[in-house]
Design an enzyme around this catalytic site. Sequence first.
Site, short mmCIF file in Angstrom:
data_model
loop_
_atom_site.label_atom_id
_atom_site.label_comp_id
_atom_site.label_asym_id
_atom_site.label_seq_id
_atom_site.Cartn_x
_atom_site.Cartn_y
_atom_site.Cartn_z
N PRO A 74 37.02 44.17 35.53
CA PRO A 74 36.87 43.17 36.60
C PRO A 74 35.92 42.05 36.21
CG PRO A 74 36.68 45.40 37.47
CD PRO A 74 36.67 45.52 35.98
N CYS A 75 36.17 40.87 36.78
CA CYS A 75 35.28 39.73 36.54
C CYS A 75 34.06 39.89 37.45
CB CYS A 75 35.99 38.41 36.79
SG CYS A 75 37.13 38.41 38.18
N GLN A 76 33.34 40.95 37.21
CA GLN A 76 32.16 41.30 38.01
C GLN A 76 31.00 40.39 37.67
OE1 GLN A 76 29.96 44.58 36.54
NE2 GLN A 76 29.66 45.49 38.54
N PRO A 77 30.31 39.84 38.66
CA PRO A 77 29.16 38.98 38.35
C PRO A 77 28.10 39.72 37.54
CG PRO A 77 29.76 38.79 40.66
CD PRO A 77 30.55 39.94 40.11
N ASN A 114 39.99 39.30 30.41
CA ASN A 114 39.18 38.85 31.52
C ASN A 114 39.48 37.38 31.82
OD1 ASN A 114 36.80 38.47 33.37
ND2 ASN A 114 36.27 40.49 32.56
#
Length: 429
Positions: A74-77, A114
Amino acid sequence: MIRFIDLFAGVGGIRLGFEQAMHELGLPTQCVLSSEIDKYAQETYSLNFGEKPQGDIYQILDAPGFDFLLAGFPCQPFSYAGKQNGFSDTRGTLFFQIERLLRDHQPKGFLLENVRGLTTHDHGRTFNTILEHLKKLDYGVSYLILNSSNFGVAQNRVRVYIVGIKNGQPKLNLNSDLGAADSHKFKRQLVQRSIFDEFATSIVADILEDNPAAKYDCSPSFVQSLLRQLNGKPEELAGYRMIDHRNGNSFHSWELSIKGECTQDEMDFMNALVANRRKKHFGAHQDGKKLTIEQIKTFFNHPELLQITTSLIQKGYLKEIDGKYNPVSGNMSFEVFKFLDPQSISITLVTSDAHKLGVVHKGRVRHITPRECARLQGFPDTFRCHPDDVHAYRQFGNSVSVPVVKAVVLDLFRSSGHVLTEQRIAELA
């Protein structure tokens, strides 16, 4: 036999592309572990691969031995982790779980996917941290930034693909290419395409279903409002966007009577406000400014200005805060926020609004279907969509473009196969 694991698997798009590449190379594969936390994505994955992925990756404390790792993480912060550790560590992020499995099992290679923004987050420090941590595990690492539209996919989708080889350096023949910036530039470049000649160019017209169910049609009232703006010519909707904070090739809610009928003066006011509020002499805010009546009068000095603004506020098209005015913006009030041009590529599919893309096809003004979303990601028609459209739209908006994964994997194995397998790929291909 190439044994692999499929992490943050979604509906299995990366797995599908990987298996297609291996099949083309004549290499048998076995998925020994899959992981996906969303239960509805698990259902779609099970429909297509005959196995239900394990859930939370934090609960996967061990895994069977494997040769290759796949992960569309996931493009998690990473901001919080960066503030805590100065980007010297990846603990506290989901990427750390990938790192953990690579460290514990030391497979021969991996492919990670990503969003493009990962490469520029925090001025590139996040991405550099990821690459450095992979290299510390003795993986040679390369990455590509690719646009799906260059690989026979009718979608403008730019993503980063990171590949790694244990104790070796990937040698790739593909080069990063951002492709056309939008559908208009794509159409202009169609006659000049040569970089990716091996991939047949695909446009939206190629992925449309002949006769989808009537439930995908836009409502008669919405269609009537649209056609009123186009003198009854639905085919001219191609490329139009429904949006309230920009002009250009777009329609606004006040022109379509979404919240109630507007007079011509009210429409003229709203269009003038949208056109002028970004001008530099009103300030430097990126997405437009809230303007006072005095500022508005410099471009719309109407004798009934007070009555016009009061009416628009009551209808919900305009808002006033502390004597300053701004449109009530947002595209979620529209049945469709963008009509695709059949002779070009789609905008990027995203989870939140894949169901709000439209098309005019065979005289019908309608939404694109889940199957068409699947085709926009390069999934074959044999792939089974989730039976609930709500979940199907979200899943394909969050998926990968299968042909791009296949192309990257083929390139990696053909150029570095002697490291990744015990047999020479050149002899098998």
